[in-house]
Scaffold this motif. Structure first.
Motif: not given
Length: 394
Positions: A1-27
């Motif tokens: 394979m002559h290419h690499f699919i480079d994937v990165a993800h990061h999240s910030l929780n809304k201030h005061g919340e312990e869980l993030c309301g966004d979700k990322v899944e990579i397969l």
């Protein structure tokens, strides 16, 4: 394979919340890569559950061979509509890339996907898709090495609203910012984007904020030799294979460094300059990209990677110590990392006064691989004792 699919993800929780309301899944499978970003309505636990349900439905159906249109239809009919705001309980973006770099994208009420080619933003041609009465946008593009895609939740384009900016960052401003960044890697670019959002929010995000960066890169290999083989008779063969392997070459450990230098008819040059008194100094061997101390340095590197993976702050990669140099190689340069590990035991680690956990070299490498995989890197461990050639082919 002559290419690499480079994937990165990061999240910030809304201030005061312990869980993030966004979700990322990579397969990632043998024939395609699927990325889903879902933004649950509101914030906290409820939003997290809604976003998680959305991503799980997508991944479960696509993994089992369902068509993308059927998958989208299932999501829309599964998630209810907010009775007050009359909008769906989750918005989402989906990217599917096959081995030929054919890319399909579906967007439902998330900010438009950013697409860059040759460091410039390129407009995607989009068609409207109506499923179960909902309007979605579909686009297709043939990707090439160097192309970059960025997905985000609306927390990115709203960053700074009411704090440092009247109307938030806005899509066009984010696009200009992305064009201005040097794209070392997805991890580098995505972390810098989220860190900037956090600063615009004055460290108190007013919304869940998530970004996913997808970069098409040529594979870049880093080979790390971190232990000699049990039998000295294997030294020459191992060093020859190591130095002839594709990519950059790093040697971690004094014994391994001496073996490599001997087989290369070179010398190990050491420096007494301590960039950081807590970190062992580096060495130099002609033809080797980096030489560091062994287990102590790797454990410090592991600690840094764990901290980085649990925060969105941009790491300081300007220092010249062995740990930072390794970190910079892994984050900015590498797509594929191979640890060449021998079973020879360092006599120093058998000293009863020496901390026992420093002798667990293999466990340290295993944890490093886990942390690097979290960053989207392809990392593996190769034992250089026994039938090593079969491992290389595998």
């Amino acid at each position: 394979m002559h290419h690499f699919i480079d994937v990165a993800h990061h999240s910030l929780n809304k201030h005061g919340e312990e869980l993030c309301g966004d979700k990322v899944e990579i397969l990632k499978t043998e024939d395609r890569t699927i990325i889903v970003l879902a933004d649950g309505l509101g914030s906290g636990v409820k939003a997290n559950i809604l976003a998680t349900v959305t991503t799980k439905i997508v991944m479960t159906m696509l993994r089992s061979g369902a068509e993308l249109d059927d998958t989208i239809d299932t999501i829309i009919n599964t998630l209810p509509i907010c009775s007050v705001r009359k909008i769906g309980y989750a918005t989402f973006s989906i990217i599917e890339i096959d081995n030929e770099l054919n890319c399909r994208m579906i967007e439902f009420d998330n900010p438009p996907i950013f697409f860059m080619r040759n460091q410039k933003m390129v407009a995607l041609e989009k068609t409207e898709l109506i499923l179960s009465g909902k309007k979605l946008k579909r686009s297709q593009v043939k990707l090439a090495v160097g192309d970059t895609l960025v997905l985000c939740s609306d927390g990115v384009i709203h960053a700074g609203v009411g704090v440092l900016l009247n109307h938030g960052w806005e899509w066009s401003h984010v696009a200009a910012y992305l064009e201005d960044q040097l794209h070392h890697s997805s991890e580098y670019l995505n972390r810098r984007l989220i860190d900037t959002c956090n600063k615009l929010y004055d460290q108190s995000p007013g919304d869940d904020t998530t970004a996913v960066t997808v970069m098409i890169r040529e594979p870049q290999y880093i080979n790390v030799l971190t232990g000699p083989p049990i039998s000295p008779r294997e030294d020459k063969a191992i060093v020859d294979q190591f130095m002839n392997s594709i990519g950059k070459h790093v040697v971690c450990g004094g014994t391994a460094a001496n073996i490599v230098a001997r087989e290369l008819n070179a010398t190990v040059e050491t420096t007494l300059e301590y960039c950081d008194p807590k970190i062992p100094p580096i060495g130099f061997i002609k033809g080797v990209d980096l030489v560091t101390e062994g287990v102590l340095t790797l454990k410090m590197l592991l600690s840094k990677l764990k901290m980085i993976n649990r925060t969105c702050e941009e790491p300081d990669l300007s220092k010249k110590d062995g740990v930072t140099r390794l970190l910079k190689l892994f984050i900015e340069d590498a797509t594929n990392i191979e640890f060449w590990v021998g079973h020879a035991i360092n006599p120093a680690h058998q000293n009863p006064d020496f901390p026992k956990d420093l002798g667990i070299k293999i466990n340290v490498v295993k944890e490093l691989i886990e942390e690097l995989s979290t960053m989207g890197k392809q990392a593996r461990m190769l034992f250089i004792d026994g039938d090593f050639s079969n491992q290389r082919e595998a």
